[in-house]
Enzyme design. Structure first.
Site, short mmCIF file in Angstrom:
data_model
loop_
_atom_site.label_atom_id
_atom_site.label_comp_id
_atom_site.label_asym_id
_atom_site.label_seq_id
_atom_site.Cartn_x
_atom_site.Cartn_y
_atom_site.Cartn_z
N CYS A 1 -10.54 4.79 -23.32
CA CYS A 1 -11.61 5.08 -22.38
C CYS A 1 -11.90 6.59 -22.36
O CYS A 1 -12.43 7.12 -23.33
CB CYS A 1 -11.27 4.54 -20.99
SG CYS A 1 -12.69 4.44 -19.88
N TYR A 2 -11.56 7.31 -21.29
CA TYR A 2 -11.74 8.75 -21.29
C TYR A 2 -11.01 9.38 -22.47
O TYR A 2 -11.47 10.37 -23.05
CB TYR A 2 -11.24 9.35 -19.98
CG TYR A 2 -11.46 10.85 -19.88
CD1 TYR A 2 -12.64 11.35 -19.34
CD2 TYR A 2 -10.51 11.76 -20.34
CE1 TYR A 2 -12.86 12.73 -19.27
CE2 TYR A 2 -10.72 13.12 -20.27
CZ TYR A 2 -11.89 13.60 -19.73
OH TYR A 2 -12.11 14.97 -19.67
N GLU B 1 -4.90 -2.09 -21.84
CA GLU B 1 -3.66 -2.23 -21.08
C GLU B 1 -3.75 -3.27 -19.97
O GLU B 1 -2.73 -3.72 -19.45
CB GLU B 1 -3.22 -0.88 -20.50
CG GLU B 1 -4.11 -0.32 -19.40
CD GLU B 1 -5.25 0.53 -19.92
OE1 GLU B 1 -5.64 1.48 -19.21
OE2 GLU B 1 -5.77 0.25 -21.02
N GLY C 1 -9.52 7.96 -17.31
CA GLY C 1 -9.58 8.84 -16.16
C GLY C 1 -10.96 8.85 -15.54
O GLY C 1 -11.94 8.40 -16.15
N SER D 1 18.37 1.50 3.51
CA SER D 1 17.43 0.90 4.45
C SER D 1 17.73 -0.57 4.67
O SER D 1 17.19 -1.18 5.59
CB SER D 1 16.00 1.05 3.92
OG SER D 1 15.81 0.23 2.79
N GLY D 2 18.56 -1.16 3.79
CA GLY D 2 18.81 -2.59 3.84
C GLY D 2 18.04 -3.35 2.79
O GLY D 2 18.27 -4.53 2.58
N GLY D 3 17.12 -2.65 2.08
CA GLY D 3 16.33 -3.30 1.05
C GLY D 3 16.96 -3.17 -0.32
O GLY D 3 17.97 -2.49 -0.51
N VAL D 4 16.33 -3.81 -1.31
CA VAL D 4 16.87 -3.82 -2.66
C VAL D 4 16.79 -2.43 -3.31
O VAL D 4 17.67 -2.05 -4.08
CB VAL D 4 16.14 -4.87 -3.54
CG1 VAL D 4 14.67 -4.53 -3.70
CG2 VAL D 4 16.81 -5.01 -4.89
N ASP D 5 15.77 -1.64 -2.99
CA ASP D 5 15.57 -0.36 -3.65
C ASP D 5 16.74 0.60 -3.39
O ASP D 5 17.35 1.13 -4.31
CB ASP D 5 14.27 0.30 -3.20
CG ASP D 5 13.08 -0.62 -3.35
OD1 ASP D 5 13.15 -1.52 -4.20
OD2 ASP D 5 12.09 -0.46 -2.61
N SER D 6 17.04 0.82 -2.13
CA SER D 6 18.11 1.75 -1.81
C SER D 6 19.46 1.20 -2.24
O SER D 6 20.36 1.95 -2.62
CB SER D 6 18.12 2.08 -0.31
OG SER D 6 18.26 0.91 0.47
N SER D 7 19.61 -0.12 -2.21
CA SER D 7 20.87 -0.73 -2.65
C SER D 7 21.10 -0.50 -4.14
O SER D 7 22.20 -0.13 -4.57
CB SER D 7 20.87 -2.23 -2.34
OG SER D 7 20.77 -2.47 -0.95
N HIS E 1 -10.35 -0.88 -21.90
CA HIS E 1 -8.96 -0.76 -21.45
C HIS E 1 -8.11 -1.89 -22.02
O HIS E 1 -8.16 -3.02 -21.52
CB HIS E 1 -8.87 -0.78 -19.92
CG HIS E 1 -9.33 0.48 -19.26
ND1 HIS E 1 -8.47 1.50 -18.92
CD2 HIS E 1 -10.56 0.90 -18.93
CE1 HIS E 1 -9.15 2.49 -18.37
NE2 HIS E 1 -10.43 2.15 -18.37
N LYS F 1 8.86 -2.45 -8.50
CA LYS F 1 9.82 -3.30 -7.82
C LYS F 1 10.45 -4.34 -8.75
O LYS F 1 11.65 -4.58 -8.70
CB LYS F 1 9.15 -4.00 -6.64
CG LYS F 1 10.03 -4.98 -5.89
CD LYS F 1 11.09 -4.29 -5.05
CE LYS F 1 10.46 -3.65 -3.84
NZ LYS F 1 11.47 -3.13 -2.89
#
Length: 579
Positions: free
Chosen positions: A145-146, A237, A118, A289-295, A235, A435
């Protein structure tokens, strides 16, 4: 682990990227620049709810039957990467901001806790800290780290500032063995890590021993084997600690003793149950929206509640070429999901007339979307919930993840762009995913590859690819130029190598010559990037022959364009979209 080559950067003067088509990079601290992020496996996280979501019925834990690790977030830009590393081991984890860690710890009953990095200093009077109950619970704890500094200070050690700051690559020397290093690092060896700190631990708490050191932090890794408390100043990660994933694996597998039973199939099943618990007997409308996310969100919700889901596809007049027909065919004919196709282009373009500020564009579009959804909900007999394909990159760019002072980069129409007053509660089943993970989920759900593999397309559509005022004529030019560009990419066999590609119509005209005549027409900018999750990106290195042929086609085939340029800006400092 991908190889590394260097790009010019800002403060730390380095871009880190793998050599493959999908280069990885991620920024985690204003004092640094960019970090590469390795290709990772599916993951699910827990994020705090927005104010709108808090009115919805609470849902049970999405992984009641799985071993869990709690990640306490102190505001690091790469806390999500910790979760993804844990996910690589098939272990379920949840991220909570430090302010809510006490309650989450009591409710979740995790097998272990990881304390993130952080931007704060433990020496500040109002410095965040971990709940003491975590250290008293008798479970393994890993500080990063923090997280190392607050662990040391809270347990009786001393942290000081002003000695020697370390930002970027550093060499760490292993001075003793411990469970984290088993099979990875050997005593006496020197290994590359990625540092980002100003403060450092100068005195160990009782029960701890130092097991590694670096020039700027003589106490770089600490271990209390009896209590299974471990912490590191660097870090692990990020990909620039080459053995970092192995160190986290040792913590998860050997220290905590978890075997890993969490998969995308498990996420799918848990998400369906969570949707059912939240929605109850209510009805949901989902904005496509026509994109993969909303589909993907729509297919997942349909599995959960069936025909109580109605999808609303709004044609706001700013879609890609033939977008509407493609979406309608998929949902009406392939999945047989109730779909309302609304042509609201006159309403959207009317209100956007004369608008040039990108934030006003986004928020206007967000408001109009909600207006349309509200109206359609009443038409179909009332809906209690609005579903959206919001992803984590949308959230992090729109609001502070922890509720703290993080900078808002831009408002997304389905997050920060939403009006304060809504008549429906939000259902956002993908809000915790990146994504690439949504694509994996889409394949798990059987979504056709033509949709799963599509490049991202923003909800505001071409509005944010047309800087300045939006007009129908400019949108028509942009739509045709974009179609030619994508056609060129597909013909070259490059589409699947690129994260996102699109054309931008610049708000400037230039002088040109066509035939024997003078022209004064628009400039088209071409954008193509590689990325893993959209949080960071690098421009795609087309060869000049491809760019030349593409420019020629656009200028010859699209009336109103006489110049084409290619955007070679990475993210950061730029965003992927131009607005």
């Amino acid at each position: 682990m991908p190889g590394i080559h260097v790009f010019p950067g800002a403060t730390a003067e380095e871009w880190m990227a793998g050599p493959s088509a999908r280069r990885r990079a991620s920024r985690f601290c204003p004092a640094l620049t960019f970090l590469a992020v390795a290709t990772l496996f599916p993951v699910a996280y827990f994020l705090p709810m927005t104010a709108a979501q808090q009115t919805a019925p609470s849902a049970p834990s999405v992984a009641p039957a799985h071993d869990k690790i709690l990640i306490v977030d102190f505001g690091s830009q790469v806390t999500q990467l910790i979760a993804r590393r844990v996910r690589e081991e098939g272990v379920y984890c949840e991220i909570v901001p430090f302010q809510k860690a006490e309650t989450a710890f009591a409710e979740m009953k995790p097998k272990a806790v990881i304390l993130s990095g952080g931007p704060a200093s433990v020496l500040d009077t109002d410095a965040p800290s971990a709940p003491l109950s975590i250290f008293k619970a008798g479970i393994p704890v890993l500080g990063i780290c923090y997280g190392e500094q607050t662990m040391a200070q809270q347990l009786g050690g001393i942290v000081e500032a002003g000695h020697h700051r370390e930002f970027g690559r550093a060499a760490i020397e292993v001075t003793d063995s411990c469970a984290l290093f088993d099979g990875v690092w050997e005593k006496g060896g020197t290994y590359d890590v990625w540092m980002s700190h100003g403060d450092r631990v100068t005195k160990l708490p009782d029960g701890f021993r130092a097991v590694a050191k670096a020039p700027g932090s003589p106490i770089s890794v600490i271990a209390d084997d009896a209590r299974k408390f471990y912490a590191m100043q660097f870090h692990p990660e990020v990909v620039h600690t080459p053995d970092g994933a192995k160190l986290i694996r040792n913590f998860v597998r050997k220290v905590v003793g978890l075997t890993g039973d969490w998969t995308m199939r498990a996420f799918r099943e848990a998400a369906i149950e969570k949707i059912r618990a939240q929605v109850g007997k209510g009805r949901v409308i989902c904005g496509l929206s026509g994109g993969v996310d909303s589909s993907v969100a729509a297919i997942l919700i349909h599995e959960a509640i069936g025909d109580r889901l109605t999808c609303v596809f709004v044609d706001h007049g700013m879609l890609r070429k033939d977008e509407g027909r493609t979406v309608v065919d998929l949902f009406r004919h392939h999945y047989n999901i109730p779909l309302v196709h609304v042509d609201a282009s006159e309403q959207f373009l009317g209100e956007l007339a004369g608008v040039t500020d990108p934030e006003v564009k986004r928020k206007t579009i967000g408001r109009l979307f909600i207006d349309v959804f509200d109206a359609e909900a009443k038409t179909i007999g009332g809906a209690d919930f609005l579903a959206q394909g919001t992803l984590y990159p949308d959230v992090i760019e729109s609001v502070s993840f922890t509720g703290g002072p993080s900078v808002t980069i831009k408002s997304h129409h389905n997050v920060g762009g939403l009006p304060a007053r809504m008549n429906m509660k939000l259902v956002e089943p993908l809000r915790e995913l990146f994504k690439d993970e949504v694509r994996v989920l889409g394949r798990e759900l059987g979504l056709p590859e033509i949709f799963v593999g599509r490049h991202p397309f923003p909800g505001p559509g071409l509005a944010i690819r047309c800087p300045g005022e939006i007009t129908r004529d400019k949108l028509d030019i942009l739509r045709e130029a974009d179609a030619v560009y994508i056609d060129q990419i597909r013909k070259a066999g490059l589409y699947d190598d690129i994260w996102q590609a699109f054309a931008v119509l610049l708000p400037v005209k230039t002088v040109g010559v066509m035939g024997d005549g003078r022209t004064y027409e628009y400039v088209v900018g071409l954008r193509a990037v590689t990325a893993t999750d959209g949080m960071t990106a690098d421009f795609y290195s087309f060869d000049m022959k491809f760019l030349g042929e593409t420019a020629t086609r656009i200028i010859n085939e699209v009336k109103g364009v006489n110049r084409v340029v290619y955007d070679i800006t990475s993210k950061p400092p730029g965003t992927i979209e131009w607005e």
